[in-house]
Structures are given as structure tokens and as C-alpha cells.
Design a protein around this motif. Structure first.
Motif, PDB file in Angstrom:
ATOM      1  N   VAL A  75       0.845  -1.193   0.000  1.00 55.01           N
ATOM      2  CA  VAL A  75       0.000   0.000   0.000  1.00 55.01           C
ATOM      3  C   VAL A  75       0.882   1.244   0.000  1.00 55.01           C
ATOM      4  N   ILE A  76       0.535   2.195  -0.848  1.00 54.10           N
ATOM      5  CA  ILE A  76       1.173   3.517  -0.839  1.00 54.10           C
ATOM      6  C   ILE A  76       0.105   4.536  -0.449  1.00 54.10           C
ATOM      7  N   PHE A  77       0.392   5.345   0.564  1.00 59.68           N
ATOM      8  CA  PHE A  77      -0.543   6.392   0.944  1.00 59.68           C
ATOM      9  C   PHE A  77      -0.383   7.592   0.023  1.00 59.68           C
ATOM     10  N   VAL A  78      -1.501   8.140  -0.377  1.00 63.93           N
ATOM     11  CA  VAL A  78      -1.525   9.375  -1.156  1.00 63.93           C
ATOM     12  C   VAL A  78      -2.387  10.356  -0.360  1.00 63.93           C
ATOM     13  N   HIS A  81      -2.042  15.426   3.698  1.00 61.74           N
ATOM     14  CA  HIS A  81      -1.546  15.716   5.043  1.00 61.74           C
ATOM     15  C   HIS A  81      -0.150  15.142   5.229  1.00 61.74           C
ATOM     16  N   ALA A  82       0.735  15.976   5.797  1.00 61.28           N
ATOM     17  CA  ALA A  82       2.105  15.530   6.059  1.00 61.28           C
ATOM     18  C   ALA A  82       2.560  15.945   7.451  1.00 61.28           C
ATOM     19  N   ASP A  83       1.586  16.197   8.333  1.00 56.76           N
ATOM     20  CA  ASP A  83       1.929  16.571   9.701  1.00 56.76           C
ATOM     21  C   ASP A  83       2.424  15.358  10.471  1.00 56.76           C
ATOM     22  N   LYS A  84       3.110  15.599  11.566  1.00 55.67           N
ATOM     23  CA  LYS A  84       3.748  14.546  12.341  1.00 55.67           C
ATOM     24  C   LYS A  84       2.743  13.503  12.836  1.00 55.67           C
ATOM     25  N   ALA A  85       1.606  13.952  13.333  1.00 56.93           N
ATOM     26  CA  ALA A  85       0.605  13.032  13.876  1.00 56.93           C
ATOM     27  C   ALA A  85       0.084  12.089  12.787  1.00 56.93           C
ATOM     28  N   THR A  86      -0.179  12.630  11.598  1.00 53.69           N
ATOM     29  CA  THR A  86      -0.679  11.802  10.494  1.00 53.69           C
ATOM     30  C   THR A  86       0.371  10.808  10.037  1.00 53.69           C
ATOM     31  N   LEU A  87       1.616  11.264   9.945  1.00 59.28           N
ATOM     32  CA  LEU A  87       2.695  10.380   9.517  1.00 59.28           C
ATOM     33  C   LEU A  87       2.924   9.253  10.517  1.00 59.28           C
ATOM     34  N   LYS A  89       0.695   7.990  12.533  1.00 58.73           N
ATOM     35  CA  LYS A  89      -0.448   7.077  12.426  1.00 58.73           C
ATOM     36  C   LYS A  89      -0.320   6.201  11.195  1.00 58.73           C
ATOM     37  N   ALA A  90       0.111   6.809  10.090  1.00 57.92           N
ATOM     38  CA  ALA A  90       0.266   6.070   8.844  1.00 57.92           C
ATOM     39  C   ALA A  90       1.362   5.015   8.951  1.00 57.92           C
ATOM     40  N   ALA A  91       2.420   5.335   9.680  1.00 57.14           N
ATOM     41  CA  ALA A  91       3.559   4.421   9.792  1.00 57.14           C
ATOM     42  C   ALA A  91       3.164   3.091  10.428  1.00 57.14           C
ATOM     43  N   LYS A  92       2.132   3.089  11.278  1.00 59.22           N
ATOM     44  CA  LYS A  92       1.702   1.861  11.949  1.00 59.22           C
ATOM     45  C   LYS A  92       1.139   0.835  10.958  1.00 59.22           C
ATOM     46  N   ALA A  93       0.708   1.322   9.797  1.00 57.81           N
ATOM     47  CA  ALA A  93       0.174   0.420   8.771  1.00 57.81           C
ATOM     48  C   ALA A  93       1.270  -0.161   7.890  1.00 57.81           C
ATOM     49  N   LEU A  94       2.522   0.236   8.139  1.00 60.94           N
ATOM     50  CA  LEU A  94       3.682  -0.254   7.383  1.00 60.94           C
ATOM     51  C   LEU A  94       3.509  -0.071   5.883  1.00 60.94           C
ATOM     52  N   PRO A  95       3.276   1.158   5.433  1.00 62.19           N
ATOM     53  CA  PRO A  95       3.100   1.399   3.999  1.00 62.19           C
ATOM     54  C   PRO A  95       4.409   1.245   3.241  1.00 62.19           C
TER      55      PRO A  95
END
Length: 260
Positions: A75-78, A81-87, A89-95
Motif C-alpha cells: 500500500v502507498i498512501f496518497v 496531510h504531512a503533519d507529524k501526527a498523520t505520519l 499514524k500512517a507508519a503503523k500500517a507499514l506502507p
């Protein structure tokens, strides 16, 4: 084969057009995490481009986590948002990548190729690990198996005996050993040859194994000697088992009926 998960229809169509211009095939466009999972349940894309903020109860990160762990699809996130909190959270999904909107076409293409290459490498490594595990399992099986009869060998039996001995002391459980020695077996080899002798040993071993329980351990202990470990078996019980094995062998016809 790419799945686009984007709740903005215009952005999704624009992304689809860019991908197709780059030579990629878009399987479908879904506007929610649940829709993406439903689609993947019946189709298997090569890669998923996932927006983080989606309509519905399931977020893009939650959907991406399920896709990665349940279906092993990169999965690639598109996201805009590039704020720290979003990043975080996204990192937990191992994109396999994170593209910030608005993006350049070349950045999108390179992110896709890098993700596909990374996933392919990971798949090859998993296959290698699996093959290595299979080889190790085979080697371990060979190390504890008697080559002629397919029963356990003496080395394995000795180990299991001491394990059972310690368990019986600890749990105050009774067990018994049964030693089987084939009388006058040398006459068989001398009269009919070792090939016939080997065949008879294999047939006897199969007969013994069929007559014993799954928890019993039987091994070839020597040339024509077998030994069996019977957990939780009384003295009276071992005598019954011994007679069952003896009478079974007595009733067998070991002649090679295919021979003239």
C-alpha cells in the motif's frame, strides 16, 4: 494492477488517467476503506494507492493495515496531510510509500516502482525462508528416522525415553517398554537374501506401527530388534499389546507372491 482508494471522485479520475498514461492498469476505484476490502476479497491488485482521509467509519490507515497483513498487498498512501501526527499514524500500517498531494507524475511513478520492487524482494526472501524451513524439516526427519523401516531410529528413541522417564517421575505416571527381537532372522537373510530380509523388516515395522497408539513411540533399535515406548500403560496392558503384536506377525504371510 492498481486499486485506487480515494473519496474525491475528481482526484481519483485524475490519478487513474495519470497512471494509465504511465502504462499502469487500474483495476478499480473505491471511495471507502470497507469498499476497498470488499473489492480485494474477490480481486487481487498488485498495489493499492490509498488516501488516508476517507468517507465512512474505516480510515485509510485501518484499511491499509488489514490489506497489508491479511492479503500481503503493498500500500502507498496518497495524502494531502504531512503533519507529524498523520505520519506517525500512517507508519503503523507499514506502507510501502507516502506521497503528498499535489505530486509530480515522475514522483508517483518512481514511488510505485520502488514499492513493487521492495515487495517482490520481500516475497523472494519469504520463499527462500520457506524453502529453507522445508529443507530443515526434511533433514530433521531424516536425522531421527531409520532409513530401512521408516520408524524412528535409536538416537531419537533414547531421547524420547529420557524425556518420558523424567515426565513420569515428575507427574507420577507409569510407562512401559516393549522390546521385540525377531528369532532366527539370520536364517531368512542366509536362505532368501538380504533384499527379502529388508522387505520383511519393513512389513513388520508397518504392522507394529499400525497396531500401536499415536502416543506410543516405536523404533528400530538394532538389526532385527525393535523397541516401543508406551506411556501410561500398565504391566497388564503391555502384555496385551505384546501378544497383539506377536499374534499379528504370526498370522502374516511374508512370502513374496509376485515371485515365481
Amino acid at each position: 494492477l492498481i486499486l485506487i482508494v480515494e473519496d474525491d471522485a475528481l482526484l481519483a479520475l485524475d490519478l487513474k488517467e495519470i497512471l494509465e498514461e504511465g502504462g499502469y492498469h487500474v483495476l478499480s476505484i473505491e471511495n471507502s476503506g470497507s469498499g476497498a476490502l470488499a473489492f480485494i476479497a474477490s480481486h487481487k491488485p498488485t498495489l493499492v494507492l490509498m488516501d488516508i482521509q476517507l468517507d465512512g467509519e474505516m480510515s485509510g490507515t485501518a484499511a491499509a493495515y488489514t490489506i497489508a497483513h491479511s492479503y500481503d498487498i503493498p500500500v502507498i498512501f496518497v495524502s494531502a496531510h504531512a503533519d507529524k501526527a498523520t505520519l506517525e499514524k500512517a507508519a503503523k500500517a507499514l506502507p510501502y510509500g507516502y506521497i503528498v498531494k499535489p505530486y509530480k507524475e515522475e514522483d508517483l511513478y518512481s514511488s510505485i516502482e520502488m514499492a513493487l520492487s521492495k515487495h517482490k524482494d520481500e516475497q523472494l526472501k519469504k520463499e527462500e525462508v520457506h524453502k529453507l524451513g522445508e529443507k530443515n524439516a526434511i533433514l530433521e526427519e531424516l536425522a531421527i528416522t531409520d532409513a530401512l523401516t521408516g520408524l524412528y531410529n535409536r538416537r531419537y528413541f533414547d531421547r524420547r525415553f529420557f524425556e518420558e522417564f523424567e515426565r513420569s517421575k515428575r507427574d507420577h505416571q507409569i510407562f512401559n517398554l516393549l522390546i521385540i527381537d525377531i528369532d532366527y532372522f539370520k536364517r531368512v537373510n542366509d536362505t532368501f537374501g538380504h533384499l527379502t530380509g529388508d522387505r520383511i523388516l519393513r512389513e513388520m515395522a508397518n504392522d507394529f506401527k499400525e497396531k500401536l497408539r499415536a502416543i506410543d513411540v516405536i523404533a528400530r533399535y538394532g538389526g532385527e530388534e525393535f523397541i516401543a515406548l508406551l506411556p501410561e500403560t500398565s504391566t497388564a496392558g503391555i502384555l496385551v499389546v505384546a501378544e497383539k503384536l506377536r499374534s499379528s506377525i504370526e498370522a502374516r504371510d511374508f512370502r513374496d507372491h509376485d515371485s515365481p
